[in-house]
Design an enzyme around this catalytic site. Structure first.
Site, PDB file in Angstrom:
ATOM      1  N   ALA B 255      39.529  40.347  50.025  1.00 34.23           N
ATOM      2  CA  ALA B 255      39.599  40.235  48.571  1.00 34.23           C
ATOM      3  C   ALA B 255      38.282  39.731  47.978  1.00 34.23           C
ATOM      4  CB  ALA B 255      40.756  39.318  48.191  1.00 34.23           C
ATOM      5  N   HIS B 256      38.262  39.629  46.662  1.00 33.56           N
ATOM      6  CA  HIS B 256      37.056  39.245  45.935  1.00 33.56           C
ATOM      7  C   HIS B 256      36.585  37.845  46.329  1.00 33.56           C
ATOM      8  CE1 HIS B 256      40.527  37.969  43.577  1.00 33.56           C
ATOM      9  NE2 HIS B 256      39.783  37.032  43.041  1.00 33.56           N
ATOM     10  N   ASN B 257      35.291  37.714  46.380  1.00 27.89           N
ATOM     11  CA  ASN B 257      34.612  36.425  46.622  1.00 27.89           C
ATOM     12  C   ASN B 257      34.702  35.939  48.071  1.00 27.89           C
ATOM     13  OD1 ASN B 257      34.223  36.422  43.853  1.00 27.89           O
ATOM     14  ND2 ASN B 257      35.940  35.074  43.446  1.00 27.89           N
TER      15      ASN B 257
END
Lengths: 357, 357, 357
Positions: B255-257
């Site tokens: 996922a993001h980050n």
């Protein structure tokens, strides 16, 4: 499309009640029936209120019980078996232009049977062979020397790597990825997973990770179905193999070297790790996992989210993580609910003994 | 391809027995050996019956034990390490035509190194840079301003969003999706997940869901491998990052980050939620889950289907859901099996006490 | 892009401290702030050391507590709500050339609104309709008679099957697969899963597997988001339906006939089996599974990796496999930890009784 109720009744081997001349235009759930041309599927008496509300005129019904108030009926023994035939008749196959679309790139060194449909923006690699009547919807990527049988249907975005062999009447759904290299690596010195298995302790290792290339391929039998975004990896040396008639749902992972027998059903998001061997007629339910190098015997049934941890004999019926016989898994769950009560009884015993002392 | 047994023995640093002049054409499992040109992989004495049955003529074998009856042998210290080198020699890389295929669309504002191979129906966006020797098989979609290093291999159907930076010698398998926007939303009023975390009770909310756009990107280090249908999301502000040498299997969600260190191994269907930080040399087994904003320390090993619920220190070895130290998880499982017996013993104690009373 | 701190403060309805004339060029985490043009996001006092180290000049901060030492600030009530607006302003949408790219194939029998962007190598099938302002990045495959509303954004590699209807402002991420046929089969004789459900025993069956074709479609409401490599299957007869405002993450499986309400959040790798009905504002966390033909009531919250096994009333809050109320699942986990101690106490009781006898 024009099909009369009488003709359908005879196709389904069912008993006809009412007007055989009604033209059937759609197969519907009773709640969507609009007129006598809609053949409603009635599986049980539980939909009787809907049948009444919608004034269903025409329906396919089971031999029993009777669902009253439907003037035109086809009575059948196993409604879902008849449904399969009905939806063969009323199928709505994907729209694929005939022949080779001008925006497709078909390598001149490939062999394409006469009546193949290759839709827009497909690529067929050199040396590929595609059998009679096979359809590729659009954006399908077929590698070099791939062999695809007759009557297959590959939906948009499917990618098939070099040298794969696919049987007849195989269906592969959108964005499935067939024959990527296996996920196979080896550390020069023993790696952490290798060490922990021997010692039970995690030891940091700085070892370089070597890639083990996959030089094998994937072989898919006849009448197989492969789901959307499902991945079937190439074998290291020989063949990852899917047996005839096996049906694989969406988002399934089938790793390198896996051998799957015939007529298996592998439901969405199940994962089968490298070199596992699955027998015939095995059902692996959704989100279950089979570890590498294990064997699952014929006719086994693995419940959703089960985490198998070892070999399973034929006719196993397992659930839970770690997976155990279904009955035992359920018992364990019930036993856990007893702990609180047992704790109380122990406390009482202790109190009684204290009093007696 | 022409390679003699003698030359291979010296390449592998192995001891040669038999005829060094034999030309090796394939590397095979003993059960597929057909003649002296097939180099059979013999890892243990357990395949001795197969070796005999197939009259294996040529094999790579471990230093010990001896597998009798194979006239031509290469003896090696760590067979799987030697296999990696063997399959480098016998690799069968995907067939990709040299240069830019006429059906590919390469934006004139991109920079493509001289010996790059861009297969049929690929798209290269404006401002993209692709390094020497990189190969794109077919139907690969590269966004604007993407930078890809040298010696990379992107299989069919891979999608790489705008501005992603990819190192050297990276392999990305079919239909992987790199740099989609993160799954990040915010309700105007506190949403149900937010409320339940505070109060333990579910409260209906009618709040509008706002989208938090991702303006960051994805950065992938050198020698990374990304599996088929694997998704790596764009960072909200900065960079989702995959460290050098990390290997990611098929159908993985990152996922993001997320920040992943070097030389990690992330097996199929594992999921790493937003803003998690994974150290170096971490192994995350199949179908395991790492929650958002957690940290997994270096050299940790997370078992299949584990559901991690908090930070993990370096060298953690955890399994189960919620994940706990492997040893404890196994003990818990065994303790559950005791409940039935404990129940019986309590019953006996109660009976004894009743008699005494 | 030129935006001043003063203008942003008024856009966010926030309180301004410092110099309103500063031009903001980026939104950053404090650890990436480089100068006064970087607007740092400060959510809590915990980042104070970073703020100091980086000498953050400009920040968006909560109303309290004060984070000292930042000369230019926008103070806001709910920082993540303001972030959503900020990243709307600073959005970096995908680069898609205007109009229809020459390498795209748009069937002449389709209807494309005037300002639609159809990127390289997309295919639009016959009878498709695409609404104003909708953008297709590249390699997008749109089937026949598909209807897509206005303001939608479909990323590379998305496949949408024939006859699907998609609302307005829908975002579909790379390699999602919409409207493949459902995974629906029927054995001529009762199959093993059918038999075991009735008898508890696995019986081998040699029955032929019939395919149940899907003649229905998929309907996606307004403001829906569909993740990368997510699969939404076609209904058997009617419509698989995703309600307005529902957000679906990557690698999610949504099977045939599923009905999902409005404003749901379905996190990565969750699976929803055939004919399940999900209410409004339901949150299904990562890797959770919902079985076929079940109902999940409004506002329910299903924890990660949960395995739901039956209907859930509105406002359910469940976890574990089999899923149970969250509180109960946590209690069960704690009860298991007691078993060892209970065993010891029983042993002591036995010893005491033996002594007394």
């Amino acid at each position: 499309m024009s099909t009369t109720l009488g003709w359908l009744a005879s196709e389904l081997g069912g008993e006809l009640l009412g007007n055989p001349e009604i033209e059937i235009r759609r197969v519907v759930h009773p709640s969507h029936a609009e007129n006598e041309h809609d053949l409603a599927l009635v599986y049980s008496a539980s939909v009787a209120p809907i049948v009444k509300e919608r004034a269903v005129q025409t329906a396919m019904v089971p031999l029993s019980p009777d669902v009253p108030g439907i003037p035109n009926q086809i009575k059948v023994q196993r409604p879902r078996v008849s449904l399969a035939r009905l939806l063969e008749i009323f199928a709505r196959p994907p729209v694929v232009p005939t022949g080779i679309h001008p925006t497709a790139f078909v390598d001149p060194a490939s062999e394409i049977a006469a009546d193949v449909s290759i839709g827009p923006l497909c690529r067929i690699g050199p040396g590929a062979k595609i059998g009679a009547g096979t359809r590729l919807v659009s954006g399908v990527q077929i590698g070099a020397e791939v062999e695809i049988g007759s009557g297959c249907l590959l939906f948009s975005g499917v990618c098939v790597g070099d040298r794969v062999r696919i049987g007849n009447r195989v269906i592969i759904k959108a964005n499935a990825a067939i024959a990527n290299d296996g996920f196979s690596f080896q550390t020069v010195e023993p790696g952490s997973a290798e060490v922990v298995r021997k010692t039970g302790k995690v030891q940091p290792t700085e070892s370089r990770i070597l890639r083990i290339n996959s030089v094998g391929t994937v072989v898919i039998g006849d009448d197989v179905e492969v789901g959307a975004c499902t991945c079937i990896d190439r074998a290291t040396l020989h063949e990852t193999r899917i047996g005839n008639g096996t049906k694989i749902d969406n988002l399934v992972q089938i790793a390198h070297n896996v051998q799957i027998g015939e007529n298996c059903v592998i439901v969405a998001m199940a994962g089968i790790a490298g070199s596992a061997t699955i027998g015939n007629r095995v059902v692996i339910a959704a989100q279950a996992g089979i570890p590498d190098h294990t064997t699952v015997g014929d006719d086994s049934l693995i419940m959703p989210q089960a985490g198998v941890t070892g070999h399973l004999p034929a006719r196993s019926y397992v659930g839970g993580t770690p997976a155990m016989p279904r009955k035992q898994a359920l018992q364990d769950l019930m036993q856990v609910k007893r702990i609180k009560g047992l704790g109380k009884r122990i406390k009482e015993l202790e109190a009684r003994l204290d009093q007696m002392a």
